[in-house]
Enzyme design. Structure first.
Site, PDB file in Angstrom:
ATOM      1  CD  GLU A   1      -2.916  -1.059  -0.059  1.00 15.39           C
ATOM      2  OE1 GLU A   1      -2.912  -0.050  -0.773  1.00 15.39           O
ATOM      3  OE2 GLU A   1      -3.590  -2.062  -0.315  1.00 15.39           O
TER       4      GLU A   1
ATOM      5  CE1 TYR B   1      -7.179   1.881  -0.570  1.00 10.54           C
ATOM      6  CE2 TYR B   1      -4.799   2.181  -0.412  1.00 10.54           C
ATOM      7  CZ  TYR B   1      -5.897   1.506  -0.911  1.00 10.54           C
ATOM      8  OH  TYR B   1      -5.709   0.435  -1.743  1.00 10.54           O
TER       9      TYR B   1
ATOM     10  CG  ASP C   1      -8.904   2.894  -4.102  1.00  9.35           C
ATOM     11  OD1 ASP C   1     -10.146   2.894  -4.298  1.00  9.35           O
ATOM     12  OD2 ASP C   1      -8.125   2.101  -4.668  1.00  9.35           O
TER      13      ASP C   1
END
Ligand code: SF4
Length: 331
Positions: free
Chosen positions: A16, A99, A117
């Protein structure tokens, strides 16, 4: 994708952070390299910062690499190498926003937390016809609340993965596959012909231009370099001696270099190399000027140091500088 279905919070976090502001095709080789070199958070925590920055080189947004390293050390030292399991706790880690915290907590620990997102925002804005700017405080709250309302209580991880994939594959930014889409009868954007304008962005980012004139000052064995330590782009990366000017350095180049070096005892070998690079809201105009110093061996330059040419390969440079060093057979 190697991170699909991943349950290990370290790998989810790593992927991520790497994928923030980065396309999957660009980030994938970096993820694989990091995973191989640092298979656990402990390996990353124990790594040297220069080594981490070197591995990150070329990916941009270097504060992510610094935060990555700092957070790995934090998790190792303060959490015994185990990532916190809840959204709220994960958010306290440096570089971990809503997120990423939602992705880790739902994928690794099954928490009912919706990820929001760009893909999710696009799907929600179009299906529900949301015209609030997604980059406003109100828009952020609205999208987060709607996403949370829609989450599958029994399988939040599958839901999160599915809506992100749906936005990436079916409801893509340009030419979404509406004919094959199961929502095409109820999708507000499709029905009202608003696909081109949704999701709506309120603010336009102003582009600032910067002019970086780099000096290549070298002998057969050594070269001058410096480390960027200020609170600016590329913090902790290395660069060549820099003269930053508010406008392009067209006239009086020699005079400007002489003033910077504090000597007239040099000649310009070349100064034609000009390149531009976009960095989110900045445009950097590079100019690389090679100069020959008559007294290279005894010369000293404030904030810069001489290093062996063969040591360059161990240091991390911004992408464009790395490219120019490579083109000059210095790397
Ligand atoms: S109908 Fe088209 S715009 Fe609407 S959700 Fe489906 S793919 Fe996206």
């Amino acid at each position: 994708m190697p991170w699909k279905g991943e349950k290990n919070p370290y790998y989810i976090w790593l992927s991520e952070i790497i994928l923030q502001q980065t396309r999957v095709e660009q980030g994938l080789p970096y993820f694989l390299r990091f995973k191989e070199k640092y298979p656990t958070v402990k390996h990353l925590a124990n790594a040297k910062e220069d080594e981490v920055m070197r591995l990150w080189q070329g990916l941009g947004y270097y504060s992510r690499a610094r935060n990555l390293h700092e957070t790995a050390k934090n998790v190792q030292q303060n959490f015994k190498g185990k990532f916190p399991e809840t959204f709220d706790e994960l958010k306290k880690l440096k570089g971990v926003g809503d997120y990423t915290a939602a992705a880790i907590s739902s994928f690794a620990f099954g928490e009912k937390k919706a990820v929001v997102d760009g893909n999710v925002i696009r799907v929600l804005a179009r299906v529900f016809g949301i015209e609030t700017g997604f980059d406003t405080t109100e828009g952020k709250k609205q999208f987060a609340a709607l996403a949370q309302q829609l989450i599958d209580e029994k399988n939040p991880a599958a839901y999160n993965q599915a809506i992100m994939d749906f936005g990436g594959v079916v409801c893509s930014p340009k030419n979404p596959k509406c004919d094959e889409c199961p929502f095409n009868k109820i999708c507000v954007a499709k029905v009202k012909d608003l696909i081109a304008v949704l999701p709506y962005r309120e603010k336009r980012t102003k582009i600032t231009e910067r002019y970086f004139n780099y000096l290549i000052i070298k002998s057969k064995k050594e070269i001058f370099i410096q480390k960027r330590t200020g609170n600016d782009i590329w913090k902790n990366l290395y660069e060549l001696p820099l003269i930053e000017t508010p406008k392009p350095l067209k006239k009086n180049i020699k005079e400007a270099i002489g003033k910077f070096l504090g000597t007239k005892n040099f000649s310009m070998v070349s100064g034609a190399k000009e390149i531009s690079q976009m960095l989110s809201h900045r445009k950097i105009h590079f100019r690389f000027i090679e100069i020959e110093l008559k007294n290279f061996d005894s010369f000293k330059l404030n904030n810069s140091k001489k290093i062996k040419l063969k040591a360059l390969a161990r240091l991390a440079f911004p992408k464009t500088i790395h490219l120019v060093l490579h083109e000059n057979s210095l790397l």
